[in-house]
Design a protein around this motif. Structure first.
Motif, PDB file in Angstrom:
ATOM      1  N   PRO A 138       0.826  -1.215   0.000  1.00 17.65           N
ATOM      2  CA  PRO A 138       0.000   0.000   0.000  1.00 17.65           C
ATOM      3  C   PRO A 138       0.860   1.264   0.000  1.00 17.65           C
ATOM      4  N   ALA A 139       0.517   2.208  -0.839  1.00 17.26           N
ATOM      5  CA  ALA A 139       1.327   3.403  -1.046  1.00 17.26           C
ATOM      6  C   ALA A 139       1.372   4.330   0.160  1.00 17.26           C
ATOM      7  N   SER A 140       0.434   4.230   1.085  1.00 24.96           N
ATOM      8  CA  SER A 140       0.434   5.131   2.237  1.00 24.96           C
ATOM      9  C   SER A 140       1.653   4.922   3.131  1.00 24.96           C
ATOM     10  N   ALA A 141       2.328   3.778   2.991  1.00 25.80           N
ATOM     11  CA  ALA A 141       3.461   3.479   3.874  1.00 25.80           C
ATOM     12  C   ALA A 141       4.785   3.334   3.142  1.00 25.80           C
ATOM     13  N   GLY A 142       4.790   3.493   1.875  1.00 22.70           N
ATOM     14  CA  GLY A 142       6.043   3.300   1.138  1.00 22.70           C
ATOM     15  C   GLY A 142       5.917   3.889  -0.249  1.00 22.70           C
ATOM     16  N   PRO A 143       6.905   3.648  -1.085  1.00 20.98           N
ATOM     17  CA  PRO A 143       6.841   4.152  -2.459  1.00 20.98           C
ATOM     18  C   PRO A 143       5.593   3.626  -3.172  1.00 20.98           C
ATOM     19  N   ALA A 144       5.015   4.466  -4.010  1.00 21.40           N
ATOM     20  CA  ALA A 144       3.776   4.108  -4.705  1.00 21.40           C
ATOM     21  C   ALA A 144       3.935   2.931  -5.646  1.00 21.40           C
ATOM     22  N   ASN A 145       5.144   2.619  -6.047  1.00 16.28           N
ATOM     23  CA  ASN A 145       5.383   1.561  -7.022  1.00 16.28           C
ATOM     24  C   ASN A 145       6.118   0.362  -6.443  1.00 16.28           C
ATOM     25  N   GLU A 146       6.081   0.188  -5.123  1.00 12.40           N
ATOM     26  CA  GLU A 146       6.841  -0.896  -4.497  1.00 12.40           C
ATOM     27  C   GLU A 146       6.098  -2.223  -4.610  1.00 12.40           C
ATOM     28  N   VAL A 147       6.769  -3.210  -5.177  1.00 13.97           N
ATOM     29  CA  VAL A 147       6.202  -4.542  -5.361  1.00 13.97           C
ATOM     30  C   VAL A 147       7.089  -5.558  -4.644  1.00 13.97           C
ATOM     31  N   TRP A 148       6.467  -6.488  -3.930  1.00 12.05           N
ATOM     32  CA  TRP A 148       7.200  -7.562  -3.260  1.00 12.05           C
ATOM     33  C   TRP A 148       6.985  -8.831  -4.059  1.00 12.05           C
ATOM     34  N   ILE A 149       8.087  -9.515  -4.383  1.00 10.82           N
ATOM     35  CA  ILE A 149       8.050 -10.707  -5.224  1.00 10.82           C
ATOM     36  C   ILE A 149       8.616 -11.888  -4.445  1.00 10.82           C
ATOM     37  N   ALA A 150       7.829 -12.955  -4.322  1.00  5.91           N
ATOM     38  CA  ALA A 150       8.270 -14.171  -3.637  1.00  5.91           C
ATOM     39  C   ALA A 150       9.183 -14.956  -4.573  1.00  5.91           C
ATOM     40  N   ASN A 151      10.309 -15.386  -4.049  1.00  9.72           N
ATOM     41  CA  ASN A 151      11.292 -16.126  -4.839  1.00  9.72           C
ATOM     42  C   ASN A 151      11.438 -17.548  -4.315  1.00  9.72           C
ATOM     43  N   ALA A 152      10.466 -18.378  -4.598  1.00  9.80           N
ATOM     44  CA  ALA A 152      10.510 -19.807  -4.259  1.00  9.80           C
ATOM     45  C   ALA A 152      10.838 -20.060  -2.787  1.00  9.80           C
ATOM     46  N   GLY A 153      10.396 -19.167  -1.918  1.00 12.82           N
ATOM     47  CA  GLY A 153      10.575 -19.393  -0.496  1.00 12.82           C
ATOM     48  C   GLY A 153      11.935 -19.024   0.060  1.00 12.82           C
ATOM     49  N   ARG A 154      12.919 -18.695  -0.749  1.00  8.73           N
ATOM     50  CA  ARG A 154      14.277 -18.426  -0.249  1.00  8.73           C
ATOM     51  C   ARG A 154      14.506 -16.956   0.081  1.00  8.73           C
ATOM     52  N   GLN A 155      13.785 -16.071  -0.575  1.00  3.50           N
ATOM     53  CA  GLN A 155      13.914 -14.645  -0.307  1.00  3.50           C
ATOM     54  C   GLN A 155      12.728 -13.931  -0.941  1.00  3.50           C
ATOM     55  N   VAL A 156      12.558 -12.695  -0.536  1.00  4.03           N
ATOM     56  CA  VAL A 156      11.551 -11.830  -1.141  1.00  4.03           C
ATOM     57  C   VAL A 156      12.298 -10.657  -1.758  1.00  4.03           C
ATOM     58  N   THR A 157      12.014 -10.388  -3.021  1.00  9.36           N
ATOM     59  CA  THR A 157      12.627  -9.267  -3.708  1.00  9.36           C
ATOM     60  C   THR A 157      11.676  -8.082  -3.655  1.00  9.36           C
ATOM     61  N   VAL A 158      12.205  -6.926  -3.268  1.00 11.24           N
ATOM     62  CA  VAL A 158      11.428  -5.694  -3.259  1.00 11.24           C
ATOM     63  C   VAL A 158      11.898  -4.878  -4.460  1.00 11.24           C
ATOM     64  N   ALA A 159      10.952  -4.551  -5.334  1.00 10.41           N
ATOM     65  CA  ALA A 159      11.283  -3.819  -6.559  1.00 10.41           C
ATOM     66  C   ALA A 159      10.512  -2.509  -6.603  1.00 10.41           C
ATOM     67  N   ASP A 160      11.113  -1.511  -7.208  1.00 10.95           N
ATOM     68  CA  ASP A 160      10.472  -0.231  -7.453  1.00 10.95           C
ATOM     69  C   ASP A 160      10.146  -0.185  -8.939  1.00 10.95           C
ATOM     70  N   LEU A 161       8.864  -0.311  -9.259  1.00 11.92           N
ATOM     71  CA  LEU A 161       8.478  -0.337 -10.671  1.00 11.92           C
ATOM     72  C   LEU A 161       8.682   1.006 -11.344  1.00 11.92           C
ATOM     73  N   GLY A 162       8.560   2.094 -10.597  1.00 13.64           N
ATOM     74  CA  GLY A 162       8.766   3.415 -11.174  1.00 13.64           C
ATOM     75  C   GLY A 162      10.180   3.601 -11.679  1.00 13.64           C
TER      76      GLY A 162
END
Length: 178
Positions: free
Chosen positions: A3-27
């Motif tokens: 949700p954009a109210s708490a972070g960058p408006a374009n922040e996406v969290w991507i699950a990577n087969a259970g080993r890590q989560v990647t946080v990406a800025d789509l903007g």
């Protein structure tokens, strides 16, 4: 998406087969960070990531390919989304196949393909593992990843399809209705 109210408006969290989560800025089209999840075995897959409405807490449901040494078939990872780190891991006896957040952000719901539903209380950090979506003699429990599941906007029902039937599960009475 967080949700954009708490972070960058374009922040996406991507699950990577259970080993890590990647946080990406789509903007910016860039990777912000990778959050390691060391408590998860390598033979696991994510069943989904959800956030509290304010975006400060994230949850990831993980299903294991085979039970761990304690007989757990999955885990619920709780993240401090602001600081981007795992703060807790809850082992799950039932293999999660779907994860939903209540609209008020107070409860996360984990569904398994065996018809079990786990209520996770966000405020207390506890889970009720006793609920089944299957009623005796009725074959309308949640069938697993072959069926999409949604939460009603008022937070009172989970909805999914079994074949051509739409099934509603009342979250207050904990009963399947049709």
């Amino acid at each position: 998406m967080r949700p954009a109210s708490a972070g960058p408006a374009n922040e996406v969290w991507i699950a990577n087969a259970g080993r890590q989560v990647t946080v990406a800025d789509l903007g910016n089209q860039s990777v912000v960070t990778n959050i390691p999840t060391p408590s998860v075995p390598s033979a696991a897959v994510s069943a989904g990531i959800v956030f509290t409405p304010d975006g400060t807490t994230a949850f990831e449901a993980i299903q294991f390919f085979s039970p761990d040494s304690s007989g757990n078939n999955g885990a619920l990872l709780i993240f401090d989304a602001v600081n981007r780190k795992v703060i807790s891991t809850l082992p799950l006896k039932n293999r999660p196949t779907a994860l939903l957040m209540a609209p008020d952000g107070l409860t996360a719901y984990l569904l398994s393909d065996s018809g079990q539903l786990t209520y996770y209380d966000v405020l207390s950090g506890t889970a009720d593992l006793t609920v089944s979506t299957y009623q005796p003699g009725l074959d309308t429990g949640y069938p697993g990843p072959s069926s999409s599941v949604f939460i009603h906007p008022d937070g009172t029902q989970l909805l999914w399809n079994v074949g051509v039937l739409l099934t509603a599960f009342d979250l207050n009475t904990r009963q399947t209705t049709q």
